[in-house]
Design an enzyme around this catalytic site. Structure first.
Site, PDB file in Angstrom:
ATOM      1  CB  CYS A 187     -19.308  -1.616 -20.813  1.00 13.96           C
ATOM      2  SG  CYS A 187     -18.906  -0.019 -20.683  1.00 13.96           S
ATOM      3  CB  CYS A 209     -24.016  -0.299 -15.128  1.00  9.99           C
ATOM      4  SG  CYS A 209     -22.918   1.400 -15.302  1.00  9.99           S
ATOM      5  CB  CYS A 264     -15.253   0.229 -14.473  1.00  4.38           C
ATOM      6  SG  CYS A 264     -16.742   1.625 -14.487  1.00  4.38           S
ATOM      7  CB  CYS A 287     -18.852  -4.694 -16.880  1.00  2.00           C
ATOM      8  SG  CYS A 287     -19.364  -4.140 -14.977  1.00  2.00           S
ATOM      9  CD  GLU A 317      -3.034  -0.844  -0.020  1.00  2.49           C
ATOM     10  OE1 GLU A 317      -3.068   0.385  -0.649  1.00  2.49           O
ATOM     11  OE2 GLU A 317      -3.278  -1.848  -0.638  1.00  2.49           O
TER      12      GLU A 317
END
Length: 319
Positions: free
Chosen positions: A200, A209, A193, A203, A37
């Protein structure tokens, strides 16, 4: 979105399509997640992966890094950018070793008290390393929620309360499953995305959506342009730091003067490296990484919180 099992669809998609990133593999410790991170703040995954792997081989526990000079951390950071993160991660390892028995704490407030750990990083670690239920919101997640829930092409200005509330409303009550959904939302935004040219057709929740149902209306605001790099103080700092960290002996001033032709900008960049604690000036006038003998630290304090993680909603690299 009524009747659509978003959690089931997204987690199943993630389990099948997630990128094989080293910090996601079985057996990675909370320390490994914390290191990832730090490194991923505004830095692309492809650049982070080899550095993270080398770092974890060298310093598999916080105590290993804590025992090393700070300059070793700066040198191992390489060209990831924003090298103050290396100093903060080193100090973070020292405090984990001293205050937490060498174990990364699983409490968000305890993580927030560590150098370089802001709101996003603390939430990410407790979710991804410990499986806790916390909304983890980066720019990728904000974009997914803007399109999926609100029907907007881009998320617009960040609002911590609103954005965390939006994600919290999507998370299931079961903590480990909520953590899986959090990483799935992030992965969807990074790989499918995307801000530009989203795919799409790939997805798993396209049918739910709101942006798709609305006919993909364009965003009202143009995305902010990336800050230029060539010719900036950041570039000069990077060049100066490269000279110091690629050799094992202190560097004379004349060698640094060759890095950049404009003396005022060069001196300003060198001074900022000293103030940040990334470079130290020796009594003999030579320059070196921190942690060596006979070095004048120059009064720099790396501080708490990386610039990327001071933002209300952390801006993490998208790929």
């Amino acid at each position: 979105m009524a009747g659509v099992d978003l959690t089931g669809a997204l987690v199943a998609w993630y389990d099948q399509h997630a990128r094989d990133l080293p910090w996601r593999r079985l057996g990675v410790t909370p320390w490994g997640v914390l290191v990832s991170e730090f490194m991923l703040q505004q830095t692309p995954v492809a650049r982070v992966a080899p550095v993270w792997s080398a770092w974890m081989l060298r310093w598999p526990q916080p105590s290993d890094l804590a025992a090393a000079p700070a300059g070793d951390a700066v040198r191992a950071w390489g060209r990831l950018g924003y090298p103050r993160r290396a100093l903060r991660l080193h100090e973070c390892a020292r405090l984990i070793s001293r205050q937490h028995g060498g174990t990364v704490p699983d409490d968000r407030d305890a993580l927030l008290a560590l150098p370089g750990v802001g709101a996003y990083t603390a939430r990410a670690v407790v979710a991804f390393a410990f499986g806790q239920r916390h909304p983890v919101v980066d720019v990728n997640v904000r974009r997914v929620v803007a399109r999926l829930v609100h029907g907007r092409g881009q998320p617009g200005a960040a609002s911590p309360r609103r954005d965390h509330g939006d994600v919290d409303a999507l998370l299931p009550d079961t903590a480990p499953l909520a953590a899986r959904l959090s990483i799935a939302l992030m992965e969807l935004g990074a790989t499918v995305c995307r801000a530009a040219a989203p795919t799409c057709t790939q997805c798993p929740v396209a049918d739910a959506c709101a942006w798709r149902r609305a006919g993909y209306p364009p965003a009202a605001d143009r995305p902010a342009r990336a800050q230029p790099f060539p010719g900036t103080d950041r570039e000069v700092r990077g060049r100066l730091l490269d000279v110091v960290r690629t050799v094992n002996e202190p560097v004379e001033r004349a060698r640094l003067d060759l890095v950049w032709p404009e003396p005022v900008q060069r001196d300003r960049a060198l001074h900022s490296l000293i103030v940040d604690g990334l470079v130290v000036r020796r009594p003999d006038g030579h320059f070196a990484l921190p942690g060596g003998a006979d070095c004048d630290p120059g009064g720099g304090d790396p501080g708490n919180g990386e610039p990327a993680d001071q933002d209300p909603i952390h801006r993490r690299a998208t790929t």
